[in-house]
Design a protein around this motif. Structure first.
Motif, short mmCIF file in Angstrom:
data_model
loop_
_atom_site.label_atom_id
_atom_site.label_comp_id
_atom_site.label_asym_id
_atom_site.label_seq_id
_atom_site.Cartn_x
_atom_site.Cartn_y
_atom_site.Cartn_z
N ALA A 51 0.84 -1.20 0.00
CA ALA A 51 0.00 0.00 0.00
C ALA A 51 0.87 1.25 0.00
CB ALA A 51 -0.92 0.00 1.21
N GLY A 52 0.57 2.16 -0.91
CA GLY A 52 1.29 3.42 -1.00
C GLY A 52 2.56 3.36 -1.82
N SER A 53 2.94 2.16 -2.27
CA SER A 53 4.17 2.01 -3.05
C SER A 53 3.85 1.90 -4.54
CB SER A 53 4.93 0.75 -2.62
OG SER A 53 5.34 0.86 -1.29
N SER A 60 0.00 8.53 -20.86
CA SER A 60 -1.04 9.10 -21.71
C SER A 60 -0.39 10.01 -22.74
CB SER A 60 -2.04 9.90 -20.87
OG SER A 60 -1.44 11.09 -20.39
N THR A 61 -1.22 10.59 -23.58
CA THR A 61 -0.69 11.52 -24.58
C THR A 61 -0.15 12.78 -23.89
OG1 THR A 61 -2.94 12.36 -24.88
CG2 THR A 61 -2.17 10.71 -26.46
N LYS A 62 -0.54 13.01 -22.63
CA LYS A 62 -0.10 14.19 -21.88
C LYS A 62 1.11 13.94 -20.99
CE LYS A 62 -4.68 16.11 -20.85
NZ LYS A 62 -5.45 16.59 -19.70
N SER A 63 1.19 12.76 -20.35
CA SER A 63 2.21 12.55 -19.32
C SER A 63 2.42 11.07 -19.01
CB SER A 63 1.80 13.26 -18.02
OG SER A 63 0.65 12.64 -17.48
N VAL A 64 3.44 10.81 -18.21
CA VAL A 64 3.69 9.48 -17.66
C VAL A 64 3.54 9.61 -16.14
CG1 VAL A 64 5.39 7.64 -17.35
CG2 VAL A 64 5.32 8.92 -19.50
N SER A 65 2.76 8.72 -15.55
CA SER A 65 2.51 8.77 -14.11
C SER A 65 2.75 7.39 -13.49
CB SER A 65 1.06 9.18 -13.83
OG SER A 65 0.78 10.44 -14.38
N ASP A 66 3.17 7.41 -12.24
CA ASP A 66 3.31 6.16 -11.49
C ASP A 66 1.94 5.71 -11.02
OD1 ASP A 66 6.10 6.06 -11.68
OD2 ASP A 66 6.36 7.30 -9.91
N LEU A 67 1.76 4.40 -10.95
CA LEU A 67 0.58 3.81 -10.34
C LEU A 67 0.97 3.37 -8.94
CD1 LEU A 67 -0.61 1.55 -13.29
CD2 LEU A 67 -1.83 3.54 -12.39
N PHE A 68 0.19 3.75 -7.94
CA PHE A 68 0.48 3.39 -6.55
C PHE A 68 -0.57 2.41 -6.06
CE2 PHE A 68 2.48 7.48 -7.19
CZ PHE A 68 3.74 7.26 -6.63
N SER A 69 -0.10 1.38 -5.39
CA SER A 69 -1.02 0.36 -4.89
C SER A 69 -1.82 0.91 -3.70
CB SER A 69 -0.26 -0.88 -4.44
OG SER A 69 -1.18 -1.84 -3.96
N PRO A 70 -3.15 0.75 -3.73
CA PRO A 70 -3.95 1.18 -2.59
C PRO A 70 -3.96 0.16 -1.44
CG PRO A 70 -5.36 0.43 -4.37
CD PRO A 70 -3.95 0.36 -4.87
N ILE A 71 -3.54 -1.08 -1.73
CA ILE A 71 -3.51 -2.12 -0.70
C ILE A 71 -2.24 -2.95 -0.82
CG2 ILE A 71 -6.03 -2.28 -0.54
CD1 ILE A 71 -5.95 -4.81 -2.24
N SER A 72 -1.93 -3.70 0.22
CA SER A 72 -0.79 -4.62 0.21
C SER A 72 -1.29 -6.03 -0.05
CB SER A 72 -0.07 -4.60 1.56
OG SER A 72 0.46 -3.33 1.82
N GLY A 73 -0.50 -6.79 -0.82
CA GLY A 73 -0.87 -8.17 -1.07
C GLY A 73 -0.07 -8.76 -2.21
N THR A 74 -0.58 -9.87 -2.74
CA THR A 74 0.06 -10.59 -3.83
C THR A 74 -0.80 -10.47 -5.08
OG1 THR A 74 0.95 -12.18 -2.24
CG2 THR A 74 0.98 -12.83 -4.56
N VAL A 75 -0.19 -10.08 -6.18
CA VAL A 75 -0.92 -9.95 -7.45
C VAL A 75 -1.35 -11.35 -7.90
CG1 VAL A 75 -0.77 -9.23 -9.87
CG2 VAL A 75 0.40 -7.88 -8.09
N SER A 76 -2.66 -11.54 -8.10
CA SER A 76 -3.14 -12.83 -8.57
C SER A 76 -3.33 -12.84 -10.08
CB SER A 76 -4.45 -13.24 -7.92
OG SER A 76 -4.91 -12.39 -6.95
N GLU A 77 -3.72 -11.70 -10.64
CA GLU A 77 -3.99 -11.65 -12.07
C GLU A 77 -3.85 -10.21 -12.55
OE1 GLU A 77 -7.81 -12.50 -15.06
OE2 GLU A 77 -8.09 -12.61 -12.90
N ILE A 78 -3.33 -10.03 -13.76
CA ILE A 78 -3.35 -8.71 -14.37
C ILE A 78 -4.37 -8.76 -15.51
CG2 ILE A 78 -0.96 -8.15 -13.77
CD1 ILE A 78 -0.44 -8.47 -16.89
#
Length: 123
Positions: A51-53, A60-78
């Motif tokens: 969470a928060g990392s 996007s056509t305007k910018s590049v932004s980081d995605l921050f996780s709202p929760i902690s855990g293990t990614v099961s599927e993308i």
């Protein structure tokens, strides 16, 4: 904005789909601010996120932004559909444009309900 979702101040949403499993996506507010999304980089299944990392990147056509996780855990599927067609983040942020599913133990206390998120984005 959808009432059953929880929201982070980094503009990601969380939908708890079953006990200990949640779907994460980008809010419509963030998608609108970004403009036309052209690329999404996500963690891989099995990756641990906190969470928060940073958990990825959205371009996007305007910018590049980081995605921050709202929760902690293990990614099961993308969501391979959003990797192949990033514009789904703009056209369907709460449905077809989801990013990933995560197995988690507990939700952070700083997630916002719909009304609080609406007030946060209005300020």
């Amino acid at each position: 904005m959808t009432a059953e979702l929880l929201y982070s101040k980094d503009h990601e949403w969380v939908r708890v789909v079953s006990d200990g499993v949640a779907v994460i996506g980008v809010t419509d507010y963030a998608a609108e601010q970004l403009g036309d999304v052209v690329y999404v980089d996500l963690p891989e299944s099995g990756d641990e996120i906190s969470a928060g990392s940073e958990m990825g990147e959205i371009e996007s056509t305007k910018s590049v932004s980081d995605l921050f996780s709202p929760i902690s855990g293990t990614v099961s599927e993308i969501n391979q559909a959003v990797v192949d067609s990033p514009e789904l983040v703009n056209s369907s942020p709460f449905d077809d444009g989801w990013l990933l599913t995560v197995s988690f133990d507990a939700l952070p206390e700083d997630l916002l309900g719909a009304e609080d998120y609406k007030a946060f984005t209005a300020s």
